[in-house]
Enzyme design. Structure first.
Site, short mmCIF file in Angstrom:
data_model
loop_
_atom_site.label_atom_id
_atom_site.label_comp_id
_atom_site.label_asym_id
_atom_site.label_seq_id
_atom_site.Cartn_x
_atom_site.Cartn_y
_atom_site.Cartn_z
N ASP A 121 0.81 -1.22 0.00
CA ASP A 121 0.00 0.00 0.00
C ASP A 121 0.84 1.27 0.00
O ASP A 121 0.45 2.30 0.56
CB ASP A 121 -0.96 0.02 1.21
CG ASP A 121 -1.87 -1.19 1.23
OD1 ASP A 121 -2.21 -1.68 0.13
OD2 ASP A 121 -2.24 -1.65 2.32
N LYS A 144 1.83 2.16 -5.15
CA LYS A 144 2.36 1.62 -6.42
C LYS A 144 1.44 1.95 -7.59
O LYS A 144 1.90 2.30 -8.67
CB LYS A 144 2.53 0.09 -6.31
CG LYS A 144 3.52 -0.33 -5.21
CD LYS A 144 3.54 -1.85 -5.03
CE LYS A 144 2.30 -2.42 -4.41
NZ LYS A 144 2.07 -2.05 -2.99
N GLY A 159 -4.57 -4.22 -3.81
CA GLY A 159 -5.58 -3.19 -4.08
C GLY A 159 -4.82 -1.93 -4.43
O GLY A 159 -4.17 -1.33 -3.57
N HIS A 160 -4.83 -1.56 -5.70
CA HIS A 160 -4.04 -0.41 -6.16
C HIS A 160 -5.00 0.72 -6.53
O HIS A 160 -5.82 0.58 -7.45
CB HIS A 160 -3.18 -0.82 -7.37
CG HIS A 160 -2.14 -1.84 -7.00
ND1 HIS A 160 -1.22 -2.34 -7.88
CD2 HIS A 160 -1.88 -2.45 -5.82
CE1 HIS A 160 -0.43 -3.20 -7.26
NE2 HIS A 160 -0.82 -3.30 -6.00
N GLN A 170 1.93 -6.05 -3.31
CA GLN A 170 2.39 -6.20 -1.93
C GLN A 170 3.68 -5.39 -1.70
O GLN A 170 3.95 -4.48 -2.46
CB GLN A 170 2.60 -7.68 -1.56
CG GLN A 170 1.31 -8.47 -1.42
CD GLN A 170 0.67 -8.89 -2.72
OE1 GLN A 170 1.31 -9.51 -3.54
NE2 GLN A 170 -0.59 -8.56 -2.91
P1 GDP Z 1 -0.78 0.38 -3.56
O1 GDP Z 1 -1.40 -0.89 -3.12
O2 GDP Z 1 0.69 0.41 -3.32
O3 GDP Z 1 -1.12 0.76 -4.98
O4 GDP Z 1 -1.39 1.53 -2.62
P2 GDP Z 1 -2.93 1.68 -2.15
O5 GDP Z 1 -3.72 2.17 -3.29
O6 GDP Z 1 -3.40 0.46 -1.46
O7 GDP Z 1 -2.78 2.77 -1.02
C1 GDP Z 1 -2.18 3.99 -1.30
C2 GDP Z 1 -3.17 5.11 -0.95
O8 GDP Z 1 -2.49 6.34 -0.97
C3 GDP Z 1 -4.31 5.25 -1.96
O9 GDP Z 1 -5.46 5.66 -1.28
C4 GDP Z 1 -3.81 6.36 -2.88
O10 GDP Z 1 -4.88 7.08 -3.50
C5 GDP Z 1 -3.10 7.23 -1.92
N1 GDP Z 1 -1.97 8.02 -2.42
C6 GDP Z 1 -0.99 7.67 -3.28
N2 GDP Z 1 -0.06 8.63 -3.36
C7 GDP Z 1 -0.45 9.61 -2.53
C8 GDP Z 1 0.10 10.87 -2.13
O11 GDP Z 1 1.19 11.27 -2.54
N3 GDP Z 1 -0.61 11.59 -1.21
C9 GDP Z 1 -1.78 11.19 -0.71
N4 GDP Z 1 -2.40 11.95 0.18
N5 GDP Z 1 -2.34 10.00 -1.04
C10 GDP Z 1 -1.67 9.23 -1.92
P1 IMO Z 2 -0.90 -4.13 -2.29
O1 IMO Z 2 -0.48 -4.66 -3.63
C1 IMO Z 2 -0.90 -4.59 2.05
C2 IMO Z 2 -1.03 -8.69 3.61
C3 IMO Z 2 -2.31 -9.12 4.32
C4 IMO Z 2 -1.73 -10.08 5.34
C5 IMO Z 2 -0.60 -10.75 4.56
C6 IMO Z 2 -0.99 -12.11 3.98
O2 IMO Z 2 -2.20 -3.42 -2.31
O3 IMO Z 2 0.21 -3.37 -1.66
P2 IMO Z 2 -2.51 -12.79 1.90
O4 IMO Z 2 -3.96 -12.56 1.65
O5 IMO Z 2 -1.60 -12.22 0.88
O6 IMO Z 2 -2.21 -14.23 2.20
O7 IMO Z 2 -2.22 -12.01 3.29
O8 IMO Z 2 -0.27 -9.88 3.52
N1 IMO Z 2 -1.23 -8.16 2.24
C7 IMO Z 2 -1.15 -6.86 1.92
N2 IMO Z 2 -0.95 -5.78 2.69
N3 IMO Z 2 -1.01 -4.46 0.70
C8 IMO Z 2 -1.18 -5.54 -0.09
O9 IMO Z 2 -1.17 -5.47 -1.44
C9 IMO Z 2 -1.30 -6.82 0.52
N4 IMO Z 2 -1.50 -8.07 0.05
C10 IMO Z 2 -1.44 -8.88 1.11
O10 IMO Z 2 -2.95 -8.02 4.93
O11 IMO Z 2 -1.13 -9.36 6.39
MG MG Z 3 -2.88 -1.56 -1.80
#
Ligand code: GDP
Ligand code: IMO
Ligand code: MG
Length: 427
Positions: free
Chosen positions: A13, A16, A40-41, A223
């Site tokens: 998270d 990416k 979840g991106h 991840q």
């Molecule tokens: P990912 O799994 O690595 O793609 O990241 P996620 O989408 O799960 O979580 C990143 C969160 O940060 C999302 O809600 C994005 O919309 C948000 N985000 C990404 N870059 C920025 C930033 O520079 N500032 C803020 N405030 N939010 C950001």
């Molecule tokens: P993105 O791509 C954050 C975590 C789960 C749990 C562990 C194992 O959005 O960054 P799993 O279901 O993979 O067997 O769970 O890994 N986990 C993540 N945490 N971002 C993710 O993906 C994750 N994918 C799995 O919360 O701790």
């Molecule tokens: Mg994510």
């Protein structure tokens, strides 16, 4: 004109999706290479706000082909939902392809993920419940079913019934759970197969050709490094490797062809699910960061655990991935703080430790040693030029570069595509 891997550098998270959507403007292909719909991106761009779980974050750029690589595990129902949702928002998916070698998440994987977690009780890992552990276990145990199997119904039926015999024995005899029906799964997956067939390809050869023509290819990680089964906080990890090295295996592009490795770091630390997190703030400051930054999981909606930047874990991550650049995200979240902290070492039994330990019992005893830097107390979300960043923010960035021994080439200052300071062009 290069192959660029974009890697989660912490516990997932990191942002990416945002960075890949931004870099994909000049890419000819974007490839997911690991994980499944546990990812979840989030992407916020002129088309709206999207949470992608399987479809690469380049899908909004029609000139870039998007590939779900062989290293990804696919829940066909989740993928079809995602494709339908993109269509609903007017996004074309005719440039999406799925590797014929990718493994499928079957209903028993999801069921076993839940049953295994229940059996762990207080030691539950906090998985996303998407069947990830069980499907990767089957891949390695040579019990998997792949997308190419859906294209030959007869072979699929016989493979399914042989695997399901074993799964049903586990379900009924170990978990006291009712058996699953081979006929129901067969019919359901045949209908998924019919819808997915036009997307299924030998994606490795498509990529091979693109790379030999020196096209720009982005390899999109899922991840984060600290969830890696080898180098993460085992057993509180995921079941496929999020590391840069895995971007080759999960896409079919040779390691020799990967030119740049971009580590995506959040300006602080979060983690969702169980397992150690040395800089976790279990106080009002942690709650404050969570609420200010809306730190709730994009896949499960669970609150994310929040804390200061952990440079011990960060340095470890930079070393094992070999980052050539860093994209630092969510720097704007720190805008209001009087001061910001960085964990530069751990204190252990009266001494200091600057290497990330493998043993969780040792990690549990580690206390973060913090360096405190002045905050900037002004909004940076509208800044696009590095020179306009407040000196305190530049100081924070410079200290992270020093601790991680890597340049920060992208500074993200908001969730929207355009909210970024590009220090150096990567793609
Ligand atoms: P990912 O799994 O690595 O793609 O990241 P996620 O989408 O799960 O979580 C990143 C969160 O940060 C999302 O809600 C994005 O919309 C948000 N985000 C990404 N870059 C920025 C930033 O520079 N500032 C803020 N405030 N939010 C950001
Ligand atoms: P993105 O791509 C954050 C975590 C789960 C749990 C562990 C194992 O959005 O960054 P799993 O279901 O993979 O067997 O769970 O890994 N986990 C993540 N945490 N971002 C993710 O993906 C994750 N994918 C799995 O919360 O701790
Ligand atoms: Mg994510």
């Amino acid at each position: 004109m290069s192959v660029i891997a974009v890697i989660g550098a912490q516990w997932g998270d990191e942002g990416k999706g945002k960075i890949v959507d931004l870099l994909a403007e000049t890419a000819k292909a974007v490839v997911r290479f690991s994980g499944g719909d546990n990812a979840g991106h989030t992407i916020i761009n002129p088309y709206g706000e999207f949470k992608l779980h399987l479809v690469p974050s380049g899908i909004f750029h029609p000139e870039a082909i998007c590939i779900i690589g062989n290293g990804v595990v696919i829940n066909p129902a989740a993928l079809l939902d995602e494709i339908d949702n993109l269509h609903k928002h007017g996004i074309d998916t005719s440039h999406l392809f799925i590797s014929d070698r990718a493994h499928l998440i079957m209903p028993y994987h999801i069921l076993l993920d839940r049953l295994e977690e229940e059996r762990r009780g207080r030691g539950a890992l906090g998985t996303t419940g998407k069947g990830i552990g069980p499907v990767f276990a089957d891949k390695i145990a040579r019990l998997g079913i792949r997308t190419c199997d859906l294209l030959d119904k007869e072979a699929f039926q016989s493979r399914l019934s042989s695997v399901l015999e074993l799964k049903n024995a586990i379900l009924t005899k170990i978990y006291n759970s009712p058996p699953l029906s081979s006929k129901e799964i067969y019919e359901q997956y045949c209908s998924y197969g019919e819808r997915l067939a036009p997307f299924i390809r030998d994606t490795g050869s498509i990529l091979h050709q693109m790379v030999s023509q020196r096209e720009t290819v982005l390899l999109e990680g899922a991840q984060g490094t600290m969830l890696d089964p080898d180098f993460g906080t085992y057993p509180y990890v995921t079941s496929s490797s999020p590391l840069a090295a895995s971007s080759s295996i999960g896409s079919g592009i040779s390691l020799k062809q990967i030119d740049q490795i971009v580590g995506v770091f959040k300006a602080y630390t979060t983690r969702v699910g169980g397992g150690p997190m040395p800089t976790e703030l279990k106080d009002e400051m942690g709650d404050f960061i969570r609420e200010r930054a809306h730190e709730y999981g994009a896949t499960t909606g669970r609150p994310r655990r929040c804390g200061w930047f952990d440079a011990v874990a960060g340095r470890f991550s930079a070393q094992i991935n070999g980052f050539s650049s860093i994209a630092l995200t969510r720097l704007d979240v720190l805008d209001t703080f009087d001061s910001v902290k960085i964990c530069t070492a751990y204190e252990l039994d009266g001494g200091t430790l600057d290497q990330f330990p493998s043993d969780l019992a040792i990690l549990d005893k580690c206390q973060p040693v913090y360096e405190e830097l002045p905050g900037w107390q002004t909004s940076i979300s509208a800044i696009r030029d590095r020179k306009q960043l407040p000196s305190q923010a530049l100081h924070y960035i410079a200290r992270l570069e020093e601790l991680l021994s890597c340049p920060i080439d992208i500074i993200s200052v908001g969730a929207k595509r355009e909210q970024a300071v590009i220090v150096k062009q990567i793609a």
